[in-house]
Design an enzyme around this catalytic site. Structure first.
Site, PDB file in Angstrom:
ATOM      1  N   TYR A 123       0.802  -1.229   0.000  1.00  0.00           N
ATOM      2  CA  TYR A 123       0.000   0.000   0.000  1.00  0.00           C
ATOM      3  C   TYR A 123       0.835   1.281   0.000  1.00  0.00           C
ATOM      4  O   TYR A 123       0.284   2.375   0.071  1.00  0.00           O
ATOM      5  CB  TYR A 123      -0.959   0.003   1.201  1.00  0.00           C
ATOM      6  CG  TYR A 123      -2.192  -0.851   0.961  1.00  0.00           C
ATOM      7  CD1 TYR A 123      -2.086  -2.234   0.825  1.00  0.00           C
ATOM      8  CD2 TYR A 123      -3.456  -0.270   0.858  1.00  0.00           C
ATOM      9  CE1 TYR A 123      -3.204  -3.012   0.593  1.00  0.00           C
ATOM     10  CE2 TYR A 123      -4.581  -1.049   0.628  1.00  0.00           C
ATOM     11  CZ  TYR A 123      -4.451  -2.412   0.498  1.00  0.00           C
ATOM     12  OH  TYR A 123      -5.572  -3.184   0.265  1.00  0.00           O
ATOM     13  N   LYS A 179       4.023 -14.990   2.433  1.00  0.00           N
ATOM     14  CA  LYS A 179       4.341 -15.802   1.255  1.00  0.00           C
ATOM     15  C   LYS A 179       5.862 -15.831   1.149  1.00  0.00           C
ATOM     16  O   LYS A 179       6.458 -15.511   0.119  1.00  0.00           O
ATOM     17  CB  LYS A 179       3.671 -15.170   0.022  1.00  0.00           C
ATOM     18  CG  LYS A 179       3.725 -16.000  -1.232  1.00  0.00           C
ATOM     19  CD  LYS A 179       2.862 -17.265  -1.200  1.00  0.00           C
ATOM     20  CE  LYS A 179       3.124 -18.096  -2.448  1.00  0.00           C
ATOM     21  NZ  LYS A 179       2.503 -19.428  -2.388  1.00  0.00           N
ATOM     22  N   ASP A 212      -1.665 -18.845   0.768  1.00  0.00           N
ATOM     23  CA  ASP A 212      -2.543 -19.706  -0.034  1.00  0.00           C
ATOM     24  C   ASP A 212      -3.109 -20.843   0.824  1.00  0.00           C
ATOM     25  O   ASP A 212      -4.306 -21.134   0.793  1.00  0.00           O
ATOM     26  CB  ASP A 212      -1.813 -20.248  -1.285  1.00  0.00           C
ATOM     27  CG  ASP A 212      -0.424 -20.814  -0.993  1.00  0.00           C
ATOM     28  OD1 ASP A 212       0.078 -20.652   0.138  1.00  0.00           O
ATOM     29  OD2 ASP A 212       0.164 -21.429  -1.902  1.00  0.00           O
ATOM     30  N   ASP A 247      -6.093  -7.522   3.760  1.00  0.00           N
ATOM     31  CA  ASP A 247      -7.231  -6.997   2.996  1.00  0.00           C
ATOM     32  C   ASP A 247      -8.021  -8.151   2.386  1.00  0.00           C
ATOM     33  O   ASP A 247      -9.250  -8.225   2.508  1.00  0.00           O
ATOM     34  CB  ASP A 247      -6.704  -6.072   1.892  1.00  0.00           C
ATOM     35  CG  ASP A 247      -7.821  -5.512   1.031  1.00  0.00           C
ATOM     36  OD1 ASP A 247      -8.844  -5.084   1.594  1.00  0.00           O
ATOM     37  OD2 ASP A 247      -7.671  -5.511  -0.204  1.00  0.00           O
ATOM     38  N   ASP A 275     -11.937 -10.138   3.687  1.00  0.00           N
ATOM     39  CA  ASP A 275     -13.160 -10.308   2.889  1.00  0.00           C
ATOM     40  C   ASP A 275     -13.604 -11.775   2.947  1.00  0.00           C
ATOM     41  O   ASP A 275     -14.797 -12.067   3.066  1.00  0.00           O
ATOM     42  CB  ASP A 275     -12.944  -9.895   1.419  1.00  0.00           C
ATOM     43  CG  ASP A 275     -13.287  -8.422   1.163  1.00  0.00           C
ATOM     44  OD1 ASP A 275     -13.178  -7.605   2.107  1.00  0.00           O
ATOM     45  OD2 ASP A 275     -13.657  -8.079   0.028  1.00  0.00           O
TER      46      ASP A 275
HETATM   47  C1  IPM Z   1     -10.588  -2.069   2.879  1.00  0.00           C
HETATM   48  C2  IPM Z   1     -10.734  -1.556   1.467  1.00  0.00           C
HETATM   49  C3  IPM Z   1      -9.610  -0.561   1.168  1.00  0.00           C
HETATM   50  C4  IPM Z   1      -8.284  -1.286   1.301  1.00  0.00           C
HETATM   51  C5  IPM Z   1      -9.721   0.140  -0.200  1.00  0.00           C
HETATM   52  C6  IPM Z   1     -11.055   0.848  -0.356  1.00  0.00           C
HETATM   53  C7  IPM Z   1      -8.589   1.109  -0.412  1.00  0.00           C
HETATM   54  O1  IPM Z   1     -10.755  -2.609   0.567  1.00  0.00           O
HETATM   55  O2  IPM Z   1     -10.626  -1.250   3.816  1.00  0.00           O
HETATM   56  O3  IPM Z   1     -10.470  -3.284   3.069  1.00  0.00           O
HETATM   57  O4  IPM Z   1      -7.815  -1.911   0.338  1.00  0.00           O
HETATM   58  O5  IPM Z   1      -7.700  -1.224   2.380  1.00  0.00           O
HETATM   59 MN    MN Z   2     -10.774  -4.589   1.519  1.00  0.00          MN
END
Ligand code: IPM
Ligand code: MN
Length: 354
Positions: free
Chosen positions: A140, A191, A224, A248, A252
């Site tokens: 990032y 990784k 992975d 990140d 999810d």
């Molecule tokens: C998160 C989002 C952000 C990230 C994006 C919107 C920049 O996906 O907070 O998980 O990648 O950190």
């Molecule tokens: Mn995210």
């Protein structure tokens, strides 16, 4: 600021960020009233609309103002198709994360009701862990560039950056949390079989930091293999610590295990400094204003914020209200209910007031 007044900056942002923030504020205000908390909410207009109207993303004095005058920052979501390069989102969201050096992205993965888990035979007992995502380094940092851009000979370089200090502090935060919350295991993921330099630094730092926490079990997965294990056996995990990009992605996946992005909360923390709280989901522009957005992620994020501000009883009350509403299927369609965004907010506000 008076001694007990806590000022909170509220940035609804774009799209459904605005819808869910309205409900989160509703629940926060009801909770403050019920538990007699001295909170002052100050709404900030920074968003795609504001950027398109004024050219301003995050004002230059915003970070100092946060540091000097605020106890916390609450964010809805950023992202708007009219700003395809996400300039305002990067300036505001990443600007706050990096500018305030919020190096911990804390994301709890907690299943409130077995019905919501997509995995067979897994319930709230099995899906209950937290992720410590490094939040200021890794992929990032925006280091890199293009060469011969737009030509067939184009070269693109995108670097990751890992510092000993940055890696060590997120590892320690994960271990400290495990100790404080009586969790027995910290799992580190990288990784390092391929990323020989940056991720090898994680391996070495992890081994050294772990030595300071002899009562905590340690564990390691390449990312992975971790993705697979999270789906096969989520009960294996207590605390996962990993770099910015893997955190990140894995959170999810974690959100899906707990019932979707409509339920996933996060905190961007810096111990001793002002911290920022945001649901994991994005701005989902096509659902904005339709009443379909699930406000629960934002409301659980309010609970994380209350806890962080020292109001743990109030935080538990919010969480309990959420858990009960989900068990009774009094929720939005994404999690099997038929209520609208504001109906869920009203219901949760009433529940914490009772
Ligand atoms: C998160 C989002 C952000 C990230 C994006 C919107 C920049 O996906 O907070 O998980 O990648 O950190
Ligand atoms: Mn995210």
């Amino acid at each position: 600021m008076s001694d007990n007044l806590q000022r909170i900056a509220v940035l609804p942002g774009d799209g459904v960020g605005r819808d869910v923030t309205t409900e989160a504020v509703k629940v926060l205000e009801a909770t403050a009233e019920r538990f007699d908390l001295q909170l002052e909410l100050v709404e900030k207009p920074w968003s795609a609309d504001h950027y398109l109207e004024t050219g301003e993303t995050l004002p230059v004095d915003a970070l100092d103002d946060f540091r000097d005058n605020y106890a916390a920052i609450f964010i809805g979501a950023f992202g708007d198709p009219r700003v395809p390069d996400m300039k305002h989102a990067a300036d505001i969201l990443l600007g706050i994360r990096f500018g305030l050096d919020l190096f911990i992205n804390f994301r709890p993965i907690k299943l409130y009701d077995e019905r919501l888990c997509p995995l067979k035979g897994k319930g709230p007992e099995e899906v209950d862990f937290v992720c410590f995502r490094e939040n200021t380094e890794g992929a990032y940092v925006g280091v890199g560039g293009n060469f011969k851009k737009g030509t067939p000979d184009e070269v693109a370089v995108q670097e990751e950056m890992h510092t000993r200090k940055g890696v060590e502090r997120i590892l320690r935060a994960a271990f400290d949390w495990a100790v404080a919350h009586r969790r027995s295991k910290v799992t580190m993921s990288d990784k390092s079989n391929v990323m020989r330099y940056g991720h090898d630094l994680w391996v070495r730092a992890f081994a050294e930091v772990a030595d300071d926490y002899p009562d905590i079990e340690t564990d390691h997965f390449y990312v992975d293999a971790l993705a697979m294990q999270l789906v096969r056996a989520p009960e294996h995990f207590d605390v996962i610590v990993t770099n910015n990009m893997f955190g990140d992605i894995l959170t999810d996946l974690g959100a899906a295990l707990q019932g979707g992005l409509g339920l996933a909360a996060s905190a961007n923390l810096r111990p001793g400094g002002v911290s920022m709280f945001e649901p994991v989901h994005g701005s989902a522009p096509k659902y904005a204003g339709t009443g379909q957005a699930n406000p629960v992620a934002a409301v659980v994020t309010v609970a994380l914020m209350l806890d962080h501000l020292g109001h743990s009883v109030a935080a538990r009350a919010v969480e309990t209200a959420v858990a009960e509403s989900l068990r009774e299927q009094k929720c939005t369609p994404d999690v099997g209910g038929s209520l609208t965004t504001s109906q869920v907010g009203d219901l949760l506000a009433r529940a914490v007031s009772a």
